[in-house]
Design a protein around this motif. Sequence first.
Motif, mmCIF file in Angstrom:
data_model
loop_
_atom_site.group_PDB
_atom_site.id
_atom_site.type_symbol
_atom_site.label_atom_id
_atom_site.label_comp_id
_atom_site.label_asym_id
_atom_site.label_seq_id
_atom_site.Cartn_x
_atom_site.Cartn_y
_atom_site.Cartn_z
ATOM 1 N N ALA A 15 0.832 -1.213 0.000
ATOM 2 C CA ALA A 15 0.000 0.000 0.000
ATOM 3 C C ALA A 15 0.863 1.258 0.000
ATOM 4 O O ALA A 15 0.647 2.185 -0.797
ATOM 5 C CB ALA A 15 -0.925 -0.015 1.214
ATOM 6 N N THR A 51 -10.177 5.565 -5.867
ATOM 7 C CA THR A 51 -9.864 4.232 -5.322
ATOM 8 C C THR A 51 -10.647 3.126 -6.029
ATOM 9 O O THR A 51 -10.534 1.961 -5.655
ATOM 10 C CB THR A 51 -10.170 4.179 -3.814
ATOM 11 N N GLU A 52 -11.431 3.486 -7.059
ATOM 12 C CA GLU A 52 -12.133 2.464 -7.835
ATOM 13 C C GLU A 52 -11.150 1.750 -8.762
ATOM 14 O O GLU A 52 -10.179 2.348 -9.234
ATOM 15 C CB GLU A 52 -13.255 3.092 -8.667
ATOM 16 N N ARG A 53 -11.424 0.506 -9.043
ATOM 17 C CA ARG A 53 -10.555 -0.268 -9.924
ATOM 18 C C ARG A 53 -10.584 0.312 -11.341
ATOM 19 O O ARG A 53 -11.651 0.598 -11.888
ATOM 20 C CB ARG A 53 -11.010 -1.733 -9.975
ATOM 21 N N LEU A 62 -4.424 2.441 -6.208
ATOM 22 C CA LEU A 62 -5.184 3.003 -5.092
ATOM 23 C C LEU A 62 -6.282 2.059 -4.616
ATOM 24 O O LEU A 62 -6.706 2.118 -3.458
ATOM 25 C CB LEU A 62 -5.777 4.358 -5.478
ATOM 26 N N ALA A 63 -6.748 1.183 -5.515
ATOM 27 C CA ALA A 63 -7.708 0.151 -5.085
ATOM 28 C C ALA A 63 -7.036 -0.805 -4.100
ATOM 29 O O ALA A 63 -7.637 -1.224 -3.099
ATOM 30 C CB ALA A 63 -8.236 -0.614 -6.291
ATOM 31 N N VAL A 90 -4.485 0.032 -2.178
ATOM 32 C CA VAL A 90 -4.309 0.836 -0.959
ATOM 33 C C VAL A 90 -5.583 0.801 -0.115
ATOM 34 O O VAL A 90 -5.533 0.585 1.105
ATOM 35 C CB VAL A 90 -3.945 2.296 -1.316
ATOM 36 N N LYS A 91 -6.725 0.995 -0.768
ATOM 37 C CA LYS A 91 -8.001 1.016 -0.057
ATOM 38 C C LYS A 91 -8.262 -0.325 0.637
ATOM 39 O O LYS A 91 -8.651 -0.370 1.806
ATOM 40 C CB LYS A 91 -9.135 1.320 -1.045
ATOM 41 N N HIS A 92 -8.033 -1.431 -0.087
ATOM 42 C CA HIS A 92 -8.282 -2.756 0.494
ATOM 43 C C HIS A 92 -7.358 -3.017 1.689
ATOM 44 O O HIS A 92 -7.784 -3.570 2.706
ATOM 45 C CB HIS A 92 -8.089 -3.836 -0.571
ATOM 46 N N LEU A 116 -8.523 6.298 4.415
ATOM 47 C CA LEU A 116 -7.682 7.139 3.563
ATOM 48 C C LEU A 116 -8.323 8.505 3.408
ATOM 49 O O LEU A 116 -9.502 8.613 3.069
ATOM 50 C CB LEU A 116 -7.513 6.478 2.186
ATOM 51 N N PHE A 171 -1.884 12.375 0.550
ATOM 52 C CA PHE A 171 -2.616 11.172 0.915
ATOM 53 C C PHE A 171 -2.262 10.835 2.359
ATOM 54 O O PHE A 171 -1.087 10.719 2.696
ATOM 55 C CB PHE A 171 -2.246 10.009 -0.007
ATOM 56 N N CYS A 210 -3.003 8.155 5.528
ATOM 57 C CA CYS A 210 -3.531 6.873 6.003
ATOM 58 C C CYS A 210 -3.630 6.935 7.526
ATOM 59 O O CYS A 210 -2.613 7.027 8.213
ATOM 60 C CB CYS A 210 -2.629 5.713 5.592
#
Length: 424
Positions: free
Chosen positions: A317, A367-369, A388-389, A391-393, A402, A414, A416
């Motif tokens: 991430a 953060t969408e695929r 970013l997907a 990172v989100k997971h 995030l 960014f 976290c």
Amino acid sequence: MDRWQREIKIVIALVLPALLLSYFIGHLSLMLLCISVLLLIKQTIAINELESWLSRGAFRDYRDRKGIWADIYYHLWKIKKTDKKRKKKLSRMIDQFRTSTNALPDAAVVLGEYAEIEWTNKAAREVLGLKRSDKGQRIPNLIRAPQFVQFLKSQDYQQKICITSPVNDSIILQISIVPYGAGLRLLLAQDVTQIKNMERMRTDFVANVSHELRTPLTVLKGYLETLLDMDDVPKGLARSFESMATQTERMQHLIDDLLMLAKLETKAKKFECVTMRDLLEQICHESDLLEKDERRIELTITTESNLKGDSQELQSAFTNLLVNALKYSPATSPVKVGWHQKTDGVLYLDVEDFGEGIASADIPRITERFYRAEVKRNHKVVGTGLGLAIVKHVLVRHDAKLEVESQQGKGSRFRCLFPALRAC
């Protein structure tokens, strides 16, 4: 006012004769005392009648009352009538609520202050195994799934949990709780079995396809490297081979990212104390090497608190955030990485760049695929759209969130944020 006049006339009618009579025989005080006692007895009788009238609940005979008591009886009758209408209306609303909630496909349970069952609908009795006779029972005594009991105790109802149905192991229920009123809570259980099965099928499909593509892609990549190493390759073909090698490399990264996402969705959570200083220094050093030793990364660590989690996932991430910051900012501008702790114990990682920034409309979707913001650039930025997907997971698996702050033309930050419970 008319009724008050009647009461005053009664008093005058009693007092005037007493005054006249006392003029001849005296004893005015005694006469006035007798009149006062008489009036007091009259009012006491009226009060006793009112108490009897209220206790019987008889609200139809107020019209035969006289004087001020007629007004009192009338207003009480009016209040009772209004209250009766309100009760009927409330009863109709409750009946409509019960009818509508019984028709809902989702289970609904009303819980009291101590998690005791106040009311259940038909679906709750079917999928949760509750009975009408369970009213007053504490729900943790009836649904004993450890995850559910812990969720109920935590009183943090912003998230939802999934458990198997107590009456059918093949049914997956998504539980949410909504507090309302004075200590009351509404528990909702939705059957998400089909959704979870579809998610599992999608994850398995992506993982299987990605895994199957790795072998032919590795073979293709090997042959392209062999062809590029040959000395007698024509220039036209050499350019084609280089383009093919670039696209093969891109596909390799795409497959690796897809496999990483599939792994995050299916892998069991791992908890270990990750030494953040060592991890961040390693990530920054490796990223600096990719930048041909330009030393753009500025690392700042203000706390020695470490993080409880999975080191490989955290490395993936943080690396994605850092690579994005380097990729979307000028080669001469610095990228700041910081590891800090707030006064309330919350740990957070900052990755700040001074690049092109992100439009405010794109921030909720980054953060969408495969989502990539449409920005006109002088040079093409290579990427898979999955960083970013990932990172989100990873953050979701570490109970973190995030936060993104960005301004076009000035850069992005960014952040976290990890809960204090994650410190170690």
